[in-house]
Scaffold this motif. Sequence first.
Motif, mmCIF file in Angstrom:
data_model
loop_
_atom_site.group_PDB
_atom_site.id
_atom_site.type_symbol
_atom_site.label_atom_id
_atom_site.label_comp_id
_atom_site.label_asym_id
_atom_site.label_seq_id
_atom_site.Cartn_x
_atom_site.Cartn_y
_atom_site.Cartn_z
ATOM 1 N N PRO A 39 -5.834 30.571 -13.185
ATOM 2 C CA PRO A 39 -5.735 31.253 -11.897
ATOM 3 C C PRO A 39 -5.695 30.261 -10.747
ATOM 4 O O PRO A 39 -6.322 29.213 -10.790
ATOM 5 C CB PRO A 39 -7.002 32.101 -11.846
ATOM 6 N N VAL A 40 -4.921 30.624 -9.744
ATOM 7 C CA VAL A 40 -4.808 29.751 -8.590
ATOM 8 C C VAL A 40 -6.048 29.945 -7.726
ATOM 9 O O VAL A 40 -6.430 31.052 -7.396
ATOM 10 C CB VAL A 40 -3.547 30.094 -7.792
ATOM 11 N N SER A 41 -6.656 28.866 -7.386
ATOM 12 C CA SER A 41 -7.925 28.977 -6.679
ATOM 13 C C SER A 41 -7.695 29.328 -5.222
ATOM 14 O O SER A 41 -6.628 29.119 -4.660
ATOM 15 C CB SER A 41 -8.679 27.659 -6.783
ATOM 16 N N GLU A 42 -8.727 29.858 -4.625
ATOM 17 C CA GLU A 42 -8.681 30.260 -3.227
ATOM 18 C C GLU A 42 -8.319 29.090 -2.322
ATOM 19 O O GLU A 42 -7.740 29.256 -1.267
ATOM 20 C CB GLU A 42 -10.053 30.812 -2.803
ATOM 21 N N GLN A 43 -8.711 27.891 -2.773
ATOM 22 C CA GLN A 43 -8.523 26.762 -1.861
ATOM 23 C C GLN A 43 -7.095 26.226 -1.868
ATOM 24 O O GLN A 43 -6.782 25.322 -1.105
ATOM 25 C CB GLN A 43 -9.528 25.629 -2.136
ATOM 26 N N ASN A 44 -6.249 26.772 -2.751
ATOM 27 C CA ASN A 44 -4.844 26.393 -2.641
ATOM 28 C C ASN A 44 -4.376 26.663 -1.218
ATOM 29 O O ASN A 44 -4.686 27.695 -0.640
ATOM 30 C CB ASN A 44 -3.989 27.231 -3.613
ATOM 31 N N GLU A 45 -3.634 25.726 -0.718
ATOM 32 C CA GLU A 45 -3.215 25.806 0.670
ATOM 33 C C GLU A 45 -2.373 27.049 0.940
ATOM 34 O O GLU A 45 -1.458 27.359 0.182
ATOM 35 C CB GLU A 45 -2.407 24.551 0.977
ATOM 36 N N VAL A 46 -2.689 27.742 2.006
ATOM 37 C CA VAL A 46 -1.926 28.928 2.363
ATOM 38 C C VAL A 46 -0.553 28.510 2.894
ATOM 39 O O VAL A 46 -0.449 27.621 3.729
ATOM 40 C CB VAL A 46 -2.670 29.755 3.434
ATOM 41 N N LEU A 47 0.491 29.130 2.362
ATOM 42 C CA LEU A 47 1.840 28.793 2.787
ATOM 43 C C LEU A 47 2.372 29.829 3.780
ATOM 44 O O LEU A 47 2.931 29.500 4.809
ATOM 45 C CB LEU A 47 2.770 28.726 1.579
ATOM 46 N N LEU A 48 2.175 31.087 3.419
ATOM 47 C CA LEU A 48 2.754 32.159 4.237
ATOM 48 C C LEU A 48 1.652 33.124 4.638
ATOM 49 O O LEU A 48 0.836 33.519 3.813
ATOM 50 C CB LEU A 48 3.818 32.912 3.430
ATOM 51 N N ARG A 49 1.642 33.465 5.899
ATOM 52 C CA ARG A 49 0.674 34.456 6.345
ATOM 53 C C ARG A 49 1.399 35.477 7.215
ATOM 54 O O ARG A 49 1.871 35.152 8.306
ATOM 55 C CB ARG A 49 -0.454 33.783 7.123
ATOM 56 N N VAL A 50 1.518 36.669 6.690
ATOM 57 C CA VAL A 50 2.146 37.758 7.440
ATOM 58 C C VAL A 50 1.021 38.633 7.939
ATOM 59 O O VAL A 50 0.160 39.028 7.145
ATOM 60 C CB VAL A 50 3.062 38.586 6.521
ATOM 61 N N SER A 51 0.988 38.903 9.238
ATOM 62 C CA SER A 51 -0.074 39.811 9.675
ATOM 63 C C SER A 51 0.417 40.793 10.729
ATOM 64 O O SER A 51 1.209 40.444 11.609
ATOM 65 C CB SER A 51 -1.291 39.024 10.175
ATOM 66 N N GLY A 52 -0.063 42.005 10.565
ATOM 67 C CA GLY A 52 0.182 43.067 11.537
ATOM 68 C C GLY A 52 1.639 43.416 11.761
ATOM 69 O O GLY A 52 2.012 43.858 12.843
ATOM 70 N N VAL A 53 2.475 43.230 10.747
ATOM 71 C CA VAL A 53 3.892 43.488 10.967
ATOM 72 C C VAL A 53 4.191 44.986 10.981
ATOM 73 O O VAL A 53 3.787 45.726 10.093
ATOM 74 C CB VAL A 53 4.759 42.773 9.909
ATOM 75 N N VAL A 54 4.868 45.388 12.032
ATOM 76 C CA VAL A 54 5.260 46.787 12.193
ATOM 77 C C VAL A 54 6.772 46.843 12.298
ATOM 78 O O VAL A 54 7.385 46.010 12.969
ATOM 79 C CB VAL A 54 4.645 47.384 13.486
ATOM 80 N N LYS A 55 7.363 47.782 11.589
ATOM 81 C CA LYS A 55 8.809 47.988 11.719
ATOM 82 C C LYS A 55 9.083 49.485 11.697
ATOM 83 O O LYS A 55 8.727 50.167 10.736
ATOM 84 C CB LYS A 55 9.549 47.285 10.584
#
Lengths: 341, 517
Positions: free
Chosen positions: B4-20
């Motif tokens: 399993p990929v650990s939590e500390q793997n660097e975050v690459l993509l963060r999508v937040s609050g997207v409304v369409k």
Amino acid sequence: MSGKDLLRRVTPGREHIPIIATLAVLVLMFSFGAIRHADRNFASLYNIISLFRGGAVIGIAAIGSTFVILSKGIDLSVGAVIALASTMTAKLVAEEIAPGVAGPGLHPALVLPLVVFLGLAFGAAQGALIHWFALPPFLVTLAGMFLARGLAFAVHPQSVTADHPMIGRLQDIAIPLGDRFDLPLIVLVLLASFAIAVLAARFVPVCRDVYAVGGDEASARLMGVNIARVKIGVYALGGVMGALAGVVATIDTGAGSPAEYVGYELDAIAAVVIGGTLLTGGTGFVFGTLLGMLILGLIRLIIDNEGTLSSWWTNISAGVLLFLFIALQSLLTGVAGKRGK
Amino acid sequence: MSEPVSEQNEVLLRVSGVVKTFPGVRALDGARLTLRRGEVHALMGENGAGKSTLIKVLTGVHTPDAGTIELDGAMISPSSPRDAESLGVSTVYQEVNLVPTLSVAENLCLGRFPRRFGAIDWRNAHRRAERALFRLGLELSVTRRLDEHSIAIQQMVAIARALDSDAKLLILDEPTSSLDESEVDRLLALMDRLRSEGLAILFVTHFMDQVYRISDRITVFRNGAFVTEAPTAELPRIELIGRMVGKDPEALRVREAEVRARHRTRAESESLARVEGLGKRGRVGPVTFEIGKGETVGLAGLLGSGRTETARLMFGADQAESGSIRIDGDARRPGSPREAMRLGFAMTPDDRKAAGIIPTLSVRDNIVLALQSSKGIWRKLSGAQQRDLADRFIALLNIKVSGREQAVGTLSGGNQQKVLLARWLATEPRLVILDEPTRGIDVGAKGEIESLILDLAEKGVSVVFISAELEEVVRVSQRVVVLRDRRQVGILEGESITEHAIMSMIARDDGVEIDHG
């Protein structure tokens, strides 16, 4: 290069089958004529040159049609554009339009590029309508056909002699072959056009875009192909080649006529299809179109040599041949479709 | 599954609050997604969850109305697929988005041909293509046309093209839908390999098994909104399904006890037909179940589980490759809808606009259509007969129209569905296959369609009922065929039909081998 690589390189892929079939038909027909009419010297250099000369107008125009069809389009305006270009060329250069009536007498060095440019504009306009307004190419170019034919008559209602000394000089341009024959300008233009087009189709990136758009437009768009450039471009090329065909036809015959070249767009399409280019787009070779043009000419030549057969047999044979080629194509695309699933 | 990929793997993509929002629909409502480097992240959700809208936002097809996308520490707002690609977001779709008539090498190089003196350098192009494929462990003739290769290979060529442009994030949108098992294995192995190279992969699929085989984390969307994010290992299947369909499995168990109490008692009915091992490679199957006279058989499963595919095979809309339907003592395999109609079958397809209703024709015309075509062109229904028929069904099904000549396109969804149903009932079928008859219609109309199904059953007409809403399936069916990943995983009958039972059957890990008969 290993032996296997070499083998793979010389083994034709499925996409080559139609053009190989075309080449085989051409060779067979020519051999048939040569043997059957050996007494009439069928395989003479004269006959061969006249095959190219007779087919040149259609052949030059058909180069444009090839790209249009490769992009999955169709251009019905070609014949009318040829007529318009030839009438304009003849009228603009004519020093005397009718006995005692002076013409513009413009220099061909000015007129020829102008007419070709107008062909480009005409084709590009059709392409723009087809692309930007998402109109079916069949209808747009049908309208273009009426428009160009009408304009040709508006330019001049009858045949007009290209009465300019420069035209005569252009007619004299030829490359001698042996001591009795030579290749006239129209054949030189034909061969040069094909040489450029064959190389361009293979080596110019935007020409590969034409194949991509014809193969799958939606995918091509996602792959970053500029669809507008391709679509407008192919019809513009269709206009250019139509106009060029009209110009060289005027030089060759020394006259332009608004009522001539009727149905040439269909001959051009026939040459393209017989040459192995699929109407479904994306598959085909420019060189095949030259073969297709020669086959159409050969049919006529053989029928003429038969003597007892009437001229309509030309059309009957062309029709039968077209049927066979379309059947072959649908067989091949059918196989491709199944394999793709 | 790999480590399993650990939590500390660097975050690459963060999508937040997207409304369409689209006219009338809020396709995305506060979408949230976090991807780390070197992980395979599954995005799950039922129809209308907003998965494809989110992909289109990420790839620059749609511009979001609100919210942010952060890639590799920088805010991005891709304006086109090409733009997204240059930012490092590459996408491979279910339908291979390459040009089938071009060679493999050309598909890889289109738009970025190596050149020499302005002309395409083919030798170099071929070498480059071979290298790109070799990286994925593929060796094939790059000069051959793309469509001479299998779909799986085409898919991998598409991935190779996507990776060629320095991708950081690879989006795989339903990539396995047209692949057979060994091809799927190959693709998953490739995903594993890319993951270990540090690529982040967003895996959108409805295949439960594949999600649990390959993914490190799962994000669930429902109705355009973020529902949950969890490591795959910590999200049991039943939980996942519950969140996808919006039901708490535990709460359901309690409520269903009540429902069962007043559940119908199933009258033993004689058999009408038996579907025996019907299947088609790459589509669905084998499927085996019994249909009693006047019985309603529900086909249940998640999106893409093979419900519609089964219906289409039964009706001959697609040709089954194996199995048959035993009816009237014969084993039949309908080769076309016409043949199925001769057996007394009728079907309303799931997309009523595309495959049924002719919106510009009148209600009367739409109703008589099937009956007329079954009679043939020479025995035309008279005007009076047509009017009688139309009026009868308008009354019977309570279709709300201003008159029988009203154009169907002007009716509401529920009424269009009824017109479609009337068309088939007019042919007096023995078996009606209803594919999502309640999709996109209001609650009241849904109830009417349901009671109509019960009426049909009373008249002895058998029904095969498909619905994405498990409740509905439970309410109307006497028998439920449960499908998962295009296989039948079990059958529930009578009392045992509950939403919870269906969900646990779908969730069951080892369901593959059981119950083919």
